[in-house]
Design a protein around this motif. Structure first.
Motif, PDB file in Angstrom:
ATOM      1  N   THR A  47      17.031  -2.471  -1.109  1.00  0.00           N
ATOM      2  CA  THR A  47      17.938  -2.307   0.037  1.00  0.00           C
ATOM      3  C   THR A  47      19.331  -2.803  -0.329  1.00  0.00           C
ATOM      4  O   THR A  47      20.331  -2.130  -0.052  1.00  0.00           O
ATOM      5  CB  THR A  47      17.401  -3.068   1.262  1.00  0.00           C
ATOM      6  OG1 THR A  47      16.143  -2.495   1.640  1.00  0.00           O
ATOM      7  CG2 THR A  47      18.353  -2.988   2.442  1.00  0.00           C
ATOM      8  N   ASP A  92       8.799   1.433  -2.793  1.00  0.00           N
ATOM      9  CA  ASP A  92       7.435   1.941  -2.942  1.00  0.00           C
ATOM     10  C   ASP A  92       7.362   2.951  -4.085  1.00  0.00           C
ATOM     11  O   ASP A  92       6.407   2.960  -4.872  1.00  0.00           O
ATOM     12  CB  ASP A  92       6.951   2.587  -1.629  1.00  0.00           C
ATOM     13  CG  ASP A  92       6.719   1.541  -0.542  1.00  0.00           C
ATOM     14  OD1 ASP A  92       6.638   1.919   0.645  1.00  0.00           O
ATOM     15  OD2 ASP A  92       6.629   0.333  -0.879  1.00  0.00           O
ATOM     16  N   ALA A  93       8.391   3.808  -4.179  1.00  0.00           N
ATOM     17  CA  ALA A  93       8.400   4.820  -5.243  1.00  0.00           C
ATOM     18  C   ALA A  93       8.500   4.165  -6.623  1.00  0.00           C
ATOM     19  O   ALA A  93       7.823   4.576  -7.566  1.00  0.00           O
ATOM     20  CB  ALA A  93       9.560   5.787  -5.044  1.00  0.00           C
ATOM     21  N   LEU A 129       8.431  13.850  -5.331  1.00  0.00           N
ATOM     22  CA  LEU A 129       9.753  13.270  -5.078  1.00  0.00           C
ATOM     23  C   LEU A 129      10.830  14.086  -5.784  1.00  0.00           C
ATOM     24  O   LEU A 129      11.941  14.239  -5.272  1.00  0.00           O
ATOM     25  CB  LEU A 129       9.804  11.817  -5.550  1.00  0.00           C
ATOM     26  CG  LEU A 129       9.261  10.794  -4.566  1.00  0.00           C
ATOM     27  CD1 LEU A 129       9.248   9.411  -5.189  1.00  0.00           C
ATOM     28  CD2 LEU A 129      10.065  10.770  -3.281  1.00  0.00           C
ATOM     29  N   GLY A 151      11.489  -4.502  -1.787  1.00  0.00           N
ATOM     30  CA  GLY A 151      12.241  -3.765  -0.770  1.00  0.00           C
ATOM     31  C   GLY A 151      13.574  -4.430  -0.433  1.00  0.00           C
ATOM     32  O   GLY A 151      14.571  -3.761  -0.153  1.00  0.00           O
ATOM     33  N   ALA A 181      15.026   0.841   5.840  1.00  0.00           N
ATOM     34  CA  ALA A 181      13.886   1.769   5.799  1.00  0.00           C
ATOM     35  C   ALA A 181      13.935   2.597   4.521  1.00  0.00           C
ATOM     36  O   ALA A 181      12.908   2.804   3.858  1.00  0.00           O
ATOM     37  CB  ALA A 181      13.917   2.686   7.028  1.00  0.00           C
ATOM     38  N   HIS A 182      15.128   3.041   4.150  1.00  0.00           N
ATOM     39  CA  HIS A 182      15.234   3.838   2.931  1.00  0.00           C
ATOM     40  C   HIS A 182      14.982   2.974   1.704  1.00  0.00           C
ATOM     41  O   HIS A 182      14.367   3.419   0.731  1.00  0.00           O
ATOM     42  CB  HIS A 182      16.593   4.522   2.827  1.00  0.00           C
ATOM     43  CG  HIS A 182      16.574   5.650   1.835  1.00  0.00           C
ATOM     44  ND1 HIS A 182      15.894   6.830   2.067  1.00  0.00           N
ATOM     45  CD2 HIS A 182      17.078   5.754   0.588  1.00  0.00           C
ATOM     46  CE1 HIS A 182      16.011   7.613   1.009  1.00  0.00           C
ATOM     47  NE2 HIS A 182      16.727   6.989   0.091  1.00  0.00           N
ATOM     48  N   LYS A 197      12.960   0.529   1.516  1.00  0.00           N
ATOM     49  CA  LYS A 197      11.502   0.354   1.411  1.00  0.00           C
ATOM     50  C   LYS A 197      10.878   1.564   0.721  1.00  0.00           C
ATOM     51  O   LYS A 197      10.006   1.439  -0.138  1.00  0.00           O
ATOM     52  CB  LYS A 197      10.932   0.157   2.822  1.00  0.00           C
ATOM     53  CG  LYS A 197       9.417   0.095   2.928  1.00  0.00           C
ATOM     54  CD  LYS A 197       8.896  -1.334   2.732  1.00  0.00           C
ATOM     55  CE  LYS A 197       7.387  -1.467   2.915  1.00  0.00           C
ATOM     56  NZ  LYS A 197       6.557  -0.635   2.076  1.00  0.00           N
ATOM     57  N   LYS A 198      11.345   2.764   1.079  1.00  0.00           N
ATOM     58  CA  LYS A 198      10.809   3.990   0.453  1.00  0.00           C
ATOM     59  C   LYS A 198      11.062   3.964  -1.050  1.00  0.00           C
ATOM     60  O   LYS A 198      10.191   4.305  -1.854  1.00  0.00           O
ATOM     61  CB  LYS A 198      11.518   5.227   1.028  1.00  0.00           C
ATOM     62  CG  LYS A 198      11.044   5.657   2.378  1.00  0.00           C
ATOM     63  CD  LYS A 198      11.684   7.000   2.737  1.00  0.00           C
ATOM     64  CE  LYS A 198      11.606   7.242   4.228  1.00  0.00           C
ATOM     65  NZ  LYS A 198      12.390   8.395   4.648  1.00  0.00           N
TER      66      LYS A 198
END
Lengths: 147, 142
Positions: free
Chosen positions: B27, B65-66, B84, B23, B58-59, B61-62
């Motif tokens: 980022t 994860d993807a 997605l 992440g 936050a984005h 991290k998304k």
């Protein structure tokens, strides 16, 4: 025509003064041939390109990489007139070498990755932005005489 | 061509090394994307995109994860990323070229943080992985 601000020029020339043209030129060209293997089409006469280690250790690749990056040095000294500086090289790459200009963009991005690897902490987003602009402008200048 | 067993191993080894920090790097890659390719910001008018913002984290991290999810499903990426893909097409309308900008900035980020590991072979494997992920992400586009 592309315009570089005083700040961008300072960023570019400062980093350039620390670049080892021989080492990083060879690395950049080698990586281009490894990561995008179809680019090997232009280098039939370069000998052994059969594996990543063969490519990265190939003396002709290193020599040509140095030549290419040396000419980036001309760009750094002539940021206000890249089209003029690369006019003859553009004609050469079109008429004699038949290189798709997309390859200049690929090499430009590879060079940015090599610089990031080499300069680490110093390669901030701002520095990357200036160098990205530089490599894209060089690619554009090299494509400018295509017909 | 799908990733070979060797290429998967190279990529998985790097992912293991990054551990919980994936992440952090996605980022940074996003921050770079917004600085270096400012047109990409047009997709995020609702977020605070200044460097260091919690919105970007936050984005990031998304995205991390993807990507981790994708690495676990390399044999069936279009299915694994189907939702997605729909999201990015139908809801967000993101032009495919932007994924390439992000991919490039992720390579730059990894090269910076893992200079010793980031050999030409590693770069080729990660580049290929990201190309496959992008391809799956735009698979529902048309």
């Amino acid at each position: 025509m592309v315009h570089f601000t005083a700040e961008e020029k300072a960023i570019i020339t400062t980093l350039w003064s620390k670049v080892n043209v021989e080492e990083e030129g060879g690395e950049a060209l080698g990586r281009l041939l490894v990561v995008y293997p179809w680019t090997q089409r232009f280098f039939d006469t370069f000998g052994n390109l059969s594996s990543a280690s063969a490519i990265m250790g190939n003396p002709k690749v290193k020599a040509h990489g140095k030549k290419v990056l040396t000419s980036f040095g001309d760009a750094v000294k002539n940021l206000d007139d890249l089209k003029g500086t690369f006019g003859h090289l553009s004609e050469l790459h079109c008429d004699k070498l038949h290189v798709d200009p997309e390859n200049f963009r690929l090499l430009g991005n590879i060079l940015v990755v090599v610089l990031a690897k080499h300069f680490g902490k110093e390669f901030t987003p701002k520095v990357q932005a200036a160098w990205q602009k530089m490599t894209m402008s060089v690619a554009s200048a090299l494509a400018s005489k295509y017909h | 061509m799908a990733l070979s067993a060797r290429e998967r191993e190279v990529v998985s080894a790097l992912w293991r090394k990054m551990g919980d920090n994936v992440g952090v790097y996605t980022t940074e890659a996003l921050e770079r994307t917004f600085v270096v390719f400012p047109a990409t910001k047009t997709y995020f008018p609702h977020l605070n995109l200044s460097p260091g913002s919690t919105d970007i984290k936050a984005h990031g991290k998304k995205v991390a994860d993807a990507l981790t999810h994708a690495i676990g499903h390399l044999d069936d990426l279009p299915n694994a990323l189907s939702e997605l893909s729909n999201l990015h097409l139908h809801k967000l309308g993101v032009d495919p070229v932007n994924f390439q900008f992000f991919n490039h900035c992720l390579l730059v980020t990894l090269a910076r943080h893992y200079p010793g590991d980031f050999t030409a072979v590693m770069q080729a494997c990660v580049d290929k992985l990201l190309a496959h992920v992008t391809s799956a992400l735009v698979s529902k586009y048309r």
